[in-house]
Design an enzyme around this catalytic site. Structure first.
Site, PDB file in Angstrom:
ATOM      1  N   GLN A 124       0.849  -1.191   0.000  1.00  0.00           N
ATOM      2  CA  GLN A 124       0.000   0.000   0.000  1.00  0.00           C
ATOM      3  C   GLN A 124       0.881   1.236   0.000  1.00  0.00           C
ATOM      4  O   GLN A 124       1.877   1.300   0.727  1.00  0.00           O
ATOM      5  CB  GLN A 124      -0.930   0.024   1.219  1.00  0.00           C
ATOM      6  CG  GLN A 124      -1.987   1.118   1.110  1.00  0.00           C
ATOM      7  CD  GLN A 124      -2.824   1.279   2.368  1.00  0.00           C
ATOM      8  OE1 GLN A 124      -2.300   1.583   3.429  1.00  0.00           O
ATOM      9  NE2 GLN A 124      -4.128   1.076   2.249  1.00  0.00           N
ATOM     10  N   TYR A 196      -6.185  10.761   4.092  1.00  0.00           N
ATOM     11  CA  TYR A 196      -4.860  11.106   3.588  1.00  0.00           C
ATOM     12  C   TYR A 196      -4.966  11.842   2.253  1.00  0.00           C
ATOM     13  O   TYR A 196      -6.053  12.146   1.775  1.00  0.00           O
ATOM     14  CB  TYR A 196      -3.983   9.857   3.521  1.00  0.00           C
ATOM     15  CG  TYR A 196      -3.789   9.241   4.895  1.00  0.00           C
ATOM     16  CD1 TYR A 196      -3.286  10.002   5.947  1.00  0.00           C
ATOM     17  CD2 TYR A 196      -4.161   7.924   5.158  1.00  0.00           C
ATOM     18  CE1 TYR A 196      -3.134   9.468   7.216  1.00  0.00           C
ATOM     19  CE2 TYR A 196      -4.009   7.373   6.423  1.00  0.00           C
ATOM     20  CZ  TYR A 196      -3.507   8.150   7.451  1.00  0.00           C
ATOM     21  OH  TYR A 196      -3.376   7.626   8.708  1.00  0.00           O
ATOM     22  N   ARG A 248      -8.122   1.986  -2.293  1.00  0.00           N
ATOM     23  CA  ARG A 248      -8.861   1.965  -1.026  1.00  0.00           C
ATOM     24  C   ARG A 248      -9.572   3.293  -0.838  1.00  0.00           C
ATOM     25  O   ARG A 248      -8.981   4.355  -1.053  1.00  0.00           O
ATOM     26  CB  ARG A 248      -7.934   1.693   0.155  1.00  0.00           C
ATOM     27  CG  ARG A 248      -8.717   1.295   1.413  1.00  0.00           C
ATOM     28  CD  ARG A 248      -7.820   0.891   2.560  1.00  0.00           C
ATOM     29  NE  ARG A 248      -8.502  -0.058   3.441  1.00  0.00           N
ATOM     30  CZ  ARG A 248      -8.308  -0.151   4.752  1.00  0.00           C
ATOM     31  NH1 ARG A 248      -7.448   0.652   5.349  1.00  0.00           N
ATOM     32  NH2 ARG A 248      -8.940  -1.051   5.456  1.00  0.00           N
ATOM     33  N   GLY A 340      -8.660  -7.666   9.868  1.00  0.00           N
ATOM     34  CA  GLY A 340      -7.601  -6.825  10.381  1.00  0.00           C
ATOM     35  C   GLY A 340      -7.170  -7.197  11.777  1.00  0.00           C
ATOM     36  O   GLY A 340      -6.177  -7.900  11.982  1.00  0.00           O
TER      37      GLY A 340
END
Length: 397
Positions: A124, A196, A248, A340
């Site tokens: 990622q 982000y 994502r 996760g």
């Protein structure tokens, strides 16, 4: 290939022929073939999770290599913690970097550690944008689409990027994609979620521009679409085998103005026609409904799936722990399920399901387990100090 030594020899239920041991007909154990021909052995994904274990400059540590090696072999795909594409895009201490060729040897070790029993390794990549600080950047002011601070108590006002700087960052994403190919990864995931930089350009809160990079919905899409385009060109030029390009996304923001689901669905409709391999929907609960419209009772992921209409496979994530919960995702015609927090507690989740040993799956974690789980002191403190703590089912002091 990373060698775990004695631990590798005795890794939990390393079966000679696992197909003989699948006693339950779980859909998530079936393989999946992407449009580019890459086959994934099952539908279970380890999603990207911050592990704060890199050296201060973003270089890979042996602890990180061991952490990923412990969690590979069972899952179909393993997506690493995020790596920054530029020095100015660093978000926190202990973060991976893919901003320079000198990081390739370390990243190669991670890719090799993940590639056990044909688990696919995905890197990622991101730029933190305004979600960092001058302290993290050694005195450098954070940068973003516009000079608008995030709505958090310690937020700094970022510097607005120039058009030339935006182009440089887009090129940095493409360069990072090339480095991931050279390091032996099977794909990259563009981090357009969790507030982000890629999300900041799409958000009307963080993007107040009036040039070609902001203003209308279509212009706020431009940054992400350009990153996708240039990254795909790199893949076409340098990849010698099928290579995935994932995206994502976080569907909504609480800020006003902020991202609302109606705009996200329009964006996803456009993304589904781009040269992407999959869509990874980032939510705390896979069945989460709208954060802003409480009258909307349809799960967000269901609405996204309806818009995509099988043009791309979807990775669903959020509060998935038990096999029955994952199978419910498969029943909803979502192609992949990401575990996760459960992969932090139970690296051998898939192996135990395949061995019909579900009663041995660990759903709690004790500080006494940390060495066995490859959880570093830095990662453990990160877990204890953040929102993860209340979800980890910690059983002992």
């Amino acid at each position: 290939m990373y060698n775990e030594g004695v631990e590798g020899i005795f890794k939990y239920f390393r079966l000679i022929d696992r197909k003989d041991h699948i006693l339950k007909n779980y859909s998530f154990l079936k393989p999946y073939t992407f449009a580019n021909g890459m086959q994934i052995k099952n539908r279970i994904v380890m999603p990207p999770m911050t592990e704060v274990s890199s050296f201060h400059d973003g270089t890979v540590t042996n602890d990180e290599v061991a952490y990923y090696a412990k969690r590979s072999g069972g899952v179909g795909m393993l997506i690493t913690a995020v790596a920054n594409v530029t020095d100015g895009g660093k978000g926190w201490a202990g973060e991976l970097s893919v901003a320079d060729d000198r990081f390739i040897p370390g990243l190669k070790k991670i890719a090799q550690a993940i590639y056990q029993d044909d688990t696919k390794a995905i890197l990622q990549i991101f730029h933190a944008g305004r979600m960092t600080s001058s302290a993290i950047l050694n005195g450098r002011q954070p940068e973003s689409a516009s000079a608008v601070a995030a709505l958090r108590s310690d937020a700094e006002t970022p510097r607005e990027l120039t058009d030339a700087e935006i182009e440089t960052i887009i090129d940095a994403f493409a360069a990072a994609t090339k480095r991931a190919i050279l390091a032996g990864f099977d794909g990259v995931e563009l981090h357009g979620a969790n507030t982000y930089l890629m999300q900041q350009f799409f958000s009307p809160h963080s993007n107040r521009r009036t040039d070609k990079w902001g203003g209308s919905l279509e212009k706020r899409m431009r940054f992400a679409l350009t990153v996708i385009e240039r990254s795909q060109k790199v893949i076409e030029q340098y990849a010698t085998k099928p290579f995935l390009l994932g995206y994502r996304i976080s569907p909504e923001e609480l800020e006003t103005p902020g991202i609302r689901l109606v705009d996200t669905l329009k964006f996803i409709d456009v993304l589904a026609d781009q040269p992407l391999s999959y869509m990874h929907v980032s939510m705390g609960d896979v069945w989460q409904t709208s954060l802003n419209d409480k009258t909307d009772k349809t799960p967000v992921i269901t609405q996204i799936a309806q818009v995509i209409n099988h043009r791309l496979p979807i990775i669903g994530v959020g509060s998935l722990n038990k096999p029955v919960e994952v199978e419910k995702v498969m029943a909803a015609d979502i192609e992949f399920a990401a575990l996760g927090k459960e992969m932090l507690r139970e690296p051998h989740w898939v192996e135990k399901v395949m061995a019909d040993d579900e009663q041995a799956i660990r759903y709690t974690i004790s500080p006494r387990d940390l060495d066995d789980l490859g959880i570093t002191p830095a990662l453990w403190q990160f877990i204890l100090s953040g929102s993860l703590k209340k979800h980890m089912n910690i059983t002992a002091k």
